[in-house]
Design a protein around this motif. Structure first.
Motif, mmCIF file in Angstrom:
data_model
loop_
_atom_site.group_PDB
_atom_site.id
_atom_site.type_symbol
_atom_site.label_atom_id
_atom_site.label_comp_id
_atom_site.label_asym_id
_atom_site.label_seq_id
_atom_site.Cartn_x
_atom_site.Cartn_y
_atom_site.Cartn_z
ATOM 1 N N VAL A 1 0.852 -1.192 0.000
ATOM 2 C CA VAL A 1 0.000 0.000 0.000
ATOM 3 C C VAL A 1 0.890 1.244 0.000
ATOM 4 C CG1 VAL A 1 -1.887 -1.131 1.236
ATOM 5 C CG2 VAL A 1 -0.132 0.109 2.540
ATOM 6 N N PHE A 2 0.261 2.389 -0.214
ATOM 7 C CA PHE A 2 0.919 3.672 -0.028
ATOM 8 C C PHE A 2 0.330 4.311 1.227
ATOM 9 C CE2 PHE A 2 1.447 3.334 -4.723
ATOM 10 C CZ PHE A 2 2.839 3.379 -4.748
ATOM 11 N N GLU A 3 1.184 4.892 2.059
ATOM 12 C CA GLU A 3 0.708 5.413 3.340
ATOM 13 C C GLU A 3 -0.302 6.535 3.193
ATOM 14 O OE1 GLU A 3 3.361 6.351 6.442
ATOM 15 O OE2 GLU A 3 4.041 4.297 6.706
ATOM 16 N N SER A 4 -0.300 7.217 2.055
ATOM 17 C CA SER A 4 -1.234 8.327 1.876
ATOM 18 C C SER A 4 -2.562 7.879 1.265
ATOM 19 C CB SER A 4 -0.607 9.406 0.981
ATOM 20 O OG SER A 4 -0.358 8.894 -0.310
ATOM 21 N N ALA A 5 -2.745 6.584 1.075
ATOM 22 C CA ALA A 5 -3.962 6.096 0.425
ATOM 23 C C ALA A 5 -5.189 6.300 1.304
ATOM 24 C CB ALA A 5 -3.815 4.615 0.083
ATOM 25 N N GLY A 6 -6.227 6.846 0.728
ATOM 26 C CA GLY A 6 -7.462 7.056 1.464
ATOM 27 C C GLY A 6 -8.172 5.770 1.821
ATOM 28 N N GLN A 7 -7.853 4.684 1.094
ATOM 29 C CA GLN A 7 -8.521 3.409 1.366
ATOM 30 C C GLN A 7 -8.030 2.725 2.629
ATOM 31 O OE1 GLN A 7 -6.872 4.207 -1.532
ATOM 32 N NE2 GLN A 7 -7.695 3.043 -3.244
#
Length: 316
Positions: A229-235
């Motif tokens: 994942v990416f840490e800034s992902a809203g999901q």
């Protein structure tokens, strides 16, 4: 390799907004009075949600300052987007310092400065030789991470990447991983994690999927228990995911900064002043909210960008 994910562009109107979403690369727009009146720019981005939003924010801000702007957002992957910048097909796009240091400039992950400012300075200095200027470093950090559902984390006792490495070595079937193609290929991605943490996950426990699918697959633990994942992902908050602690601090910082063709910046130094207020507002938390507006709430990137700029008093 490049990201395989291509997000569907929505054309519906965002709740209460009158901005109609238009296709990427739809040509020139804007022009008028302002600090950049009479100037023309081409703005690019990579293809995933965050990048497209950032591209649209930049386009709208430049237009508000009087510039005419061509939209070339949505290019697939780092390599092609960067090639567009170097060739002059685009004038600017937002890039990540860790990506610049390792993927673009070819440095080793082991040599990445831990201090965000030192990393930015190193990238800016090295890339200046390529005719690329790095400006407007932000606090927003979109670093890679591993995640799982809370249930998976609790049941398997995995809260750090070291825990994950131990699981991968002892019970690889429980350490099944979903990841996008680029993460599986990059030195600062999965191969580097395996080396740094001392494990080797069998190929049959790795599923290559579009990045956006991972966030909804993890709560079901199908087809994998863990994912990139990416840490800034809203999901991440939307799907109640747990981010594993990078306890050996393998992943470098991926702070956002604007990369600009050197000749463009020399011709239009006002760019920095026009876009500085945007950089000042961009944090990891803000990126999560922006990304969630698109990936969770289903709003068009252009509309999300416009509302964010207006809410922050950045366009008139």
């Amino acid at each position: 390799m490049s990201y395989s994910m291509k997000l569907a562009r929505l054309t519906a109107l965002a709740a209460g907004l009158t901005l109609v979403a238009s296709a990427c690369g739809s040509g020139d727009s804007g022009g008028g009075s302002g600090d950049l009146a009479g100037k023309s720019f081409t703005v690019g981005s990579k293809e995933f949600t965050e990048q497209v939003i950032l591209g649209q924010i930049t386009i709208l801000a430049l237009e508000d300052a009087g510039a005419t702007v061509k939209d070339e957002t949505g290019t697939e992957g780092t390599a092609l987007t960067r090639k567009g910048l170097e060739s002059g097909e685009i004038d600017m796009y937002w890039e990540y310092t860790g990506t610049g240091f390792i993927e673009i400039l070819g440095n080793s992950p082991e040599d990445v400065p831990k201090d965000p400012q030192e990393l930015f300075d190193a990238v800016a200095e090295q890339d200046a030789k390529n005719g690329v200027k790095w400006i407007l470093k932000t606090e927003a950090n979109d670093t890679y991470a591993f995640a799982a559902s809370q249930e998976t984390s609790d049941s398997l006792g995995v809260t750090t990447i070291s825990d994950y490495a131990e699981l991968a070595n002892s019970k690889p079937e429980d350490a099944s991983l979903c990841a996008a193609a680029e993460f599986l290929d990059r030195d600062d991605g999965f191969p580097g994690v395996e080396e740094a943490y001392g494990f080797k996950l069998p190929d049959d426990q790795i599923t290559e999927v579009d990045l956006n699918i991972i966030y909804t697959a993890l709560p079901k633990a199908d087809p994998c228990n863990f994912g990139e994942v990416f840490e800034s992902a809203g999901q991440i908050p939307a799907n109640d995911l747990v981010v594993l602690e990078d306890d050996k601090q393998f992943f470098p910082g991926y702070e956002l900064a604007l990369t600009v063709n050197d000749s463009v910046l020399k011709d239009s130094p006002e760019l920095e002043d026009v876009l500085q207020p945007i950089a000042d507002k961009l944090t990891t938390e803000e990126l999560q909210k922006l990304n969630a507006s698109v990936d969770v709430d289903g709003l068009p990137e252009e509309a999300v960008a416009k509302k964010w700029l207006e809410d922050n008093g950045l366009i008139g």
